[in-house]
Write a protein that holds these residues in place. Structure first.
Motif, PDB file in Angstrom:
ATOM      1  N   TRP A 106      -6.945   9.139   7.640  1.00 27.15           N
ATOM      2  CA  TRP A 106      -7.724   8.289   6.734  1.00 27.15           C
ATOM      3  C   TRP A 106      -8.928   9.030   6.166  1.00 27.15           C
ATOM      4  O   TRP A 106      -9.349   8.764   5.042  1.00 27.15           O
ATOM      5  CB  TRP A 106      -8.172   7.002   7.442  1.00 27.15           C
ATOM      6  CG  TRP A 106      -9.172   7.249   8.533  1.00 27.15           C
ATOM      7  CD1 TRP A 106      -8.905   7.463   9.851  1.00 27.15           C
ATOM      8  CD2 TRP A 106     -10.588   7.346   8.393  1.00 27.15           C
ATOM      9  NE1 TRP A 106     -10.063   7.684  10.543  1.00 27.15           N
ATOM     10  CE2 TRP A 106     -11.124   7.617   9.668  1.00 27.15           C
ATOM     11  CE3 TRP A 106     -11.471   7.227   7.325  1.00 27.15           C
ATOM     12  CZ2 TRP A 106     -12.480   7.773   9.897  1.00 27.15           C
ATOM     13  CZ3 TRP A 106     -12.827   7.381   7.563  1.00 27.15           C
ATOM     14  CH2 TRP A 106     -13.309   7.650   8.829  1.00 27.15           C
ATOM     15  N   ASP A 107      -9.501   9.981   6.926  1.00 27.30           N
ATOM     16  CA  ASP A 107     -10.684  10.682   6.433  1.00 27.30           C
ATOM     17  C   ASP A 107     -10.327  11.817   5.481  1.00 27.30           C
ATOM     18  O   ASP A 107     -11.217  12.483   4.940  1.00 27.30           O
ATOM     19  CB  ASP A 107     -11.554  11.179   7.591  1.00 27.30           C
ATOM     20  CG  ASP A 107     -10.830  12.085   8.562  1.00 27.30           C
ATOM     21  OD1 ASP A 107      -9.592  12.091   8.563  1.00 27.30           O
ATOM     22  OD2 ASP A 107     -11.512  12.776   9.332  1.00 27.30           O
ATOM     23  N   GLU A 157       0.817  -1.214   0.000  1.00 26.03           N
ATOM     24  CA  GLU A 157       0.000   0.000   0.000  1.00 26.03           C
ATOM     25  C   GLU A 157       0.855   1.269   0.000  1.00 26.03           C
ATOM     26  O   GLU A 157       0.366   2.347  -0.339  1.00 26.03           O
ATOM     27  CB  GLU A 157      -0.990   0.013   1.165  1.00 26.03           C
ATOM     28  CG  GLU A 157      -0.373  -0.049   2.526  1.00 26.03           C
ATOM     29  CD  GLU A 157      -0.245  -1.458   3.080  1.00 26.03           C
ATOM     30  OE1 GLU A 157       0.162  -1.571   4.234  1.00 26.03           O
ATOM     31  OE2 GLU A 157      -0.522  -2.430   2.378  1.00 26.03           O
ATOM     32  N   LYS A 171       0.352   6.230   2.298  1.00 26.48           N
ATOM     33  CA  LYS A 171      -0.688   6.765   3.177  1.00 26.48           C
ATOM     34  C   LYS A 171      -0.131   7.933   3.977  1.00 26.48           C
ATOM     35  O   LYS A 171       0.566   7.759   4.959  1.00 26.48           O
ATOM     36  CB  LYS A 171      -1.192   5.679   4.124  1.00 26.48           C
ATOM     37  CG  LYS A 171      -1.926   4.569   3.423  1.00 26.48           C
ATOM     38  CD  LYS A 171      -2.402   3.537   4.427  1.00 26.48           C
ATOM     39  CE  LYS A 171      -3.154   2.429   3.748  1.00 26.48           C
ATOM     40  NZ  LYS A 171      -3.564   1.377   4.674  1.00 26.48           N
ATOM     41  N   TYR A 184      -2.814   8.113  -3.529  1.00 26.37           N
ATOM     42  CA  TYR A 184      -3.976   8.595  -2.794  1.00 26.37           C
ATOM     43  C   TYR A 184      -4.258  10.057  -3.150  1.00 26.37           C
ATOM     44  O   TYR A 184      -3.353  10.798  -3.536  1.00 26.37           O
ATOM     45  CB  TYR A 184      -3.742   8.480  -1.280  1.00 26.37           C
ATOM     46  CG  TYR A 184      -3.563   7.054  -0.831  1.00 26.37           C
ATOM     47  CD1 TYR A 184      -4.636   6.306  -0.380  1.00 26.37           C
ATOM     48  CD2 TYR A 184      -2.318   6.438  -0.886  1.00 26.37           C
ATOM     49  CE1 TYR A 184      -4.483   4.988   0.020  1.00 26.37           C
ATOM     50  CE2 TYR A 184      -2.149   5.120  -0.487  1.00 26.37           C
ATOM     51  CZ  TYR A 184      -3.240   4.404  -0.042  1.00 26.37           C
ATOM     52  OH  TYR A 184      -3.085   3.102   0.342  1.00 26.37           O
ATOM     53  N   ARG A 197      -8.324  11.074   2.814  1.00 26.56           N
ATOM     54  CA  ARG A 197      -7.668  10.284   1.785  1.00 26.56           C
ATOM     55  C   ARG A 197      -8.684   9.540   0.948  1.00 26.56           C
ATOM     56  O   ARG A 197      -9.609   8.949   1.476  1.00 26.56           O
ATOM     57  CB  ARG A 197      -6.793   9.250   2.500  1.00 26.56           C
ATOM     58  CG  ARG A 197      -5.461   9.095   2.030  1.00 26.56           C
ATOM     59  CD  ARG A 197      -4.578   8.109   2.753  1.00 26.56           C
ATOM     60  NE  ARG A 197      -5.177   7.085   3.562  1.00 26.56           N
ATOM     61  CZ  ARG A 197      -4.882   6.873   4.828  1.00 26.56           C
ATOM     62  NH1 ARG A 197      -4.026   7.630   5.456  1.00 26.56           N
ATOM     63  NH2 ARG A 197      -5.446   5.889   5.494  1.00 26.56           N
TER      64      ARG A 197
END
Length: 72
Positions: free
Chosen positions: A25-26, A4, A21, A9, A28
């Motif tokens: 997370w919110d 990953e 990453k 992203y 992306r």
């Protein structure tokens, strides 16, 4: 290096495209296989939403209105 970490992203708040990453997370969208796909994340999401909405309409079409929707 994890697989990953090689993916791309999109951050909809900033419009940035990153590999791996980064950020919360919110903030992306992804993962995507290429930088170009990540840059088109909003268009891809809109197309997927439109396709899902069309499928929902198709599934909801029973060919005739419900009995409570017809004029009597």
């Amino acid at each position: 290096m994890e697989p990953e970490d090689l993916k791309w992203y999109f951050d909809p708040k900033t419009g940035d495209v990153t590999q791996g990453k980064e950020g919360a997370w919110d903030d992306r969208m992804g993962p995507y296989d290429t930088r170009e796909e990540a840059a088109a994340a909003l268009d891809i999401a809109a197309a997927r939403t439109a396709a899902a909405d069309a499928e929902d309409r198709k599934e909801d079409d029973w060919g005739k209105p419900a009995s409570w929707e017809t004029d009597k």
